[in-house]
Design a protein around this motif. Structure first.
Motif, PDB file in Angstrom:
ATOM      1  N   LEU A  49     122.418  10.112 -24.967  1.00  0.00           N
ATOM      2  CA  LEU A  49     121.758   9.624 -23.762  1.00  0.00           C
ATOM      3  C   LEU A  49     120.659  10.572 -23.301  1.00  0.00           C
ATOM      4  O   LEU A  49     119.578  10.121 -22.887  1.00  0.00           O
ATOM      5  N   TRP A  50     120.896  11.878 -23.376  1.00  0.00           N
ATOM      6  CA  TRP A  50     119.893  12.834 -22.900  1.00  0.00           C
ATOM      7  C   TRP A  50     118.631  12.765 -23.747  1.00  0.00           C
ATOM      8  O   TRP A  50     117.520  12.876 -23.221  1.00  0.00           O
ATOM      9  N   LEU A  51     118.787  12.563 -25.067  1.00  0.00           N
ATOM     10  CA  LEU A  51     117.613  12.474 -25.936  1.00  0.00           C
ATOM     11  C   LEU A  51     116.838  11.193 -25.671  1.00  0.00           C
ATOM     12  O   LEU A  51     115.600  11.201 -25.583  1.00  0.00           O
ATOM     13  N   THR A  52     117.551  10.085 -25.530  1.00  0.00           N
ATOM     14  CA  THR A  52     116.885   8.815 -25.239  1.00  0.00           C
ATOM     15  C   THR A  52     116.155   8.880 -23.904  1.00  0.00           C
ATOM     16  O   THR A  52     115.020   8.401 -23.776  1.00  0.00           O
ATOM     17  N   ALA A  53     116.809   9.477 -22.889  1.00  0.00           N
ATOM     18  CA  ALA A  53     116.177   9.585 -21.573  1.00  0.00           C
ATOM     19  C   ALA A  53     114.941  10.480 -21.630  1.00  0.00           C
ATOM     20  O   ALA A  53     113.900  10.151 -21.037  1.00  0.00           O
ATOM     21  N   PHE A  54     115.034  11.590 -22.336  1.00  0.00           N
ATOM     22  CA  PHE A  54     113.890  12.500 -22.437  1.00  0.00           C
ATOM     23  C   PHE A  54     112.710  11.819 -23.127  1.00  0.00           C
ATOM     24  O   PHE A  54     111.569  11.874 -22.643  1.00  0.00           O
ATOM     25  N   LEU A  55     112.974  11.181 -24.262  1.00  0.00           N
ATOM     26  CA  LEU A  55     111.905  10.491 -24.979  1.00  0.00           C
ATOM     27  C   LEU A  55     111.335   9.344 -24.143  1.00  0.00           C
ATOM     28  O   LEU A  55     110.131   9.074 -24.189  1.00  0.00           O
ATOM     29  N   GLY A  56     112.196   8.675 -23.387  1.00  0.00           N
ATOM     30  CA  GLY A  56     111.713   7.585 -22.544  1.00  0.00           C
ATOM     31  C   GLY A  56     110.808   8.086 -21.430  1.00  0.00           C
ATOM     32  O   GLY A  56     109.769   7.477 -21.147  1.00  0.00           O
ATOM     33  N   VAL A  57     111.178   9.195 -20.797  1.00  0.00           N
ATOM     34  CA  VAL A  57     110.342   9.740 -19.724  1.00  0.00           C
ATOM     35  C   VAL A  57     108.987  10.191 -20.270  1.00  0.00           C
ATOM     36  O   VAL A  57     107.927   9.902 -19.699  1.00  0.00           O
ATOM     37  N   VAL A  58     109.007  10.901 -21.402  1.00  0.00           N
ATOM     38  CA  VAL A  58     107.748  11.355 -22.003  1.00  0.00           C
ATOM     39  C   VAL A  58     106.879  10.178 -22.421  1.00  0.00           C
ATOM     40  O   VAL A  58     105.666  10.144 -22.166  1.00  0.00           O
TER      41      VAL A  58
END
Length: 363
Positions: A49-58
């Motif tokens: 989840l943290w990776l998906t959220a980070f990539l989504g924000v960027v």
């Protein structure tokens, strides 16, 4: 890049006459899609989840900047020159770090073969002889360049004309670098597949669980990297000019030149690899590669229009002239269509090399 885009606004997408430039619009749409693609892939593969959220924000932040800059220009203060050279240097170092890390740590067939081929240069005298020869050639070009600068300074003091910027074009488009590349490409590529055939190791390689495309691309990548490494001293020599003179020259054409050199080098290496694939031994491969390089050099002389060729043939030869592309890149211009021509040549010769290996496997 975000302040530059938000300052230029939608005017950057228009031609001088005010019409929308379809290519620029398409590139911006593709850039936004490329920013959102990693988040979409992470979501589809059920990444943490943290990776998906980070990539989504960027991705959303980058795409939002592109969309905002396409409809408005909210910034009124010009952005500082970060991308050149600071941003380009940081991006280049980051990509180099990732490439070296993958080359050291990855165990895939392609990376393993590329690492083997690149290491093979440095366990034989050829790498050191070629590097020493290119360093000497580039030192001779640098010496003549300094003499030319000195003559220009003397002429300026006596009321004559000064050398026009960018002065680095007198350094790279000279007799030593141009003729050195004619010898460099055959020396690097003649042994790639011809030596494998002579020693019988090609049959062993083809029976391994790797495809022909993997073998060809690994040999191409390692040779292309070594080709670019051979041109590193030319750029390092200019550091002495900057330190000794105490004043900066226009270094930005160097960036476009090395992009053009990388594209031309890809075409050169792929052509040499193809010659090595169809040749029975190294000498024949070197001769064929030399003939190809001489042809590319001869394309430069179509500009004199002394050969009596038709306009269509002259236009084709103009696209295949690497000297012309070097001159344009050192003048601060980088024609994308000419770069794509050389990349297309690289793809064509690589495809031919794969087919030659496939035919040999069937035999």
């Amino acid at each position: 890049a975000a302040p530059v885009l938000l300052y230029e606004g939608p005017a950057a997408l228009r031609k001088p006459n005010g019409d929308l430039d379809a290519w620029k619009v398409l590139f911006r749409v593709l850039a936004a899609a490329a920013l959102l693609a990693p988040a979409a892939v992470a979501l589809a593969r059920k990444a943490p989840l943290w990776l998906t959220a980070f990539l989504g924000v960027v991705g959303l932040a980058g795409a939002g900047v592109l969309v905002t800059a396409s409809v408005a220009a909210p910034l009124t203060v010009p952005a500082g020159p970060f991308l050149v050279p600071g941003g380009v240097a940081l991006v280049g170092l980051g990509l180099l770090f990732v490439a070296v890390s993958l080359g050291v740590c990855a165990d895939g067939p392609f990376v393993t073969l590329a690492r083997r081929e690149l290491g093979a240069y440095f366990v034989s005298p050829i790498a050191y002889l070629v590097l020493a020869g290119m360093a000497c050639v580039q030192w001779l070009a640098y010496r003549d360049f300094l003499v030319q600068i000195g003559e220009g300074a003397t002429a300026l003091q006596s009321g004559g004309a000064v050398l026009p910027e960018p002065i680095v074009r007198f350094y790279f488009v000279a007799i030593y670098p141009v003729f050195a590349v004619l010898l460099l490409v055959p020396a690097l590529t003649m042994r790639l597949l011809a030596e494998e055939r002579r020693s019988g190791s090609l049959e062993v390689l083809l029976t391994a669980p790797v495809g022909e495309a993997t073998v060809v691309l690994a040999k191409f990548l390692s040779t292309w990297l070594f080709f670019m490494l051979c041109w590193l001293p030319a750029g390092l020599f200019l550091i002495a000019l900057r330190v000794e003179n105490g004043a900066a020259f226009d270094y930005r054409p160097l960036l476009s030149f090395y992009v053009a050199l990388a594209a031309c080098g890809a075409g050169f290496v792929a052509m040499g690899l193809f010659c090595s694939a169809v040749s029975p031994n190294q000498i024949v491969a070197a001769v064929l590669a030399m003939v190809g390089m001489v042809f590319f050099l001869a394309c430069y002389f179509e500009r004199t229009q002394a050969l009596g060729l038709g306009p269509t043939v002259q236009a084709v030869m103009a696209r295949l002239s690497f000297v012309t592309l070097w001159q344009e890149s050192l003048n601060g211009q980088l024609p994308v269509r000419n770069v794509l021509v050389w990349l297309s040549l690289a793809v064509f010769f690589l495809f031919g090399s794969v087919k030659v290996l496939e035919a040999r496997r069937w035999k």
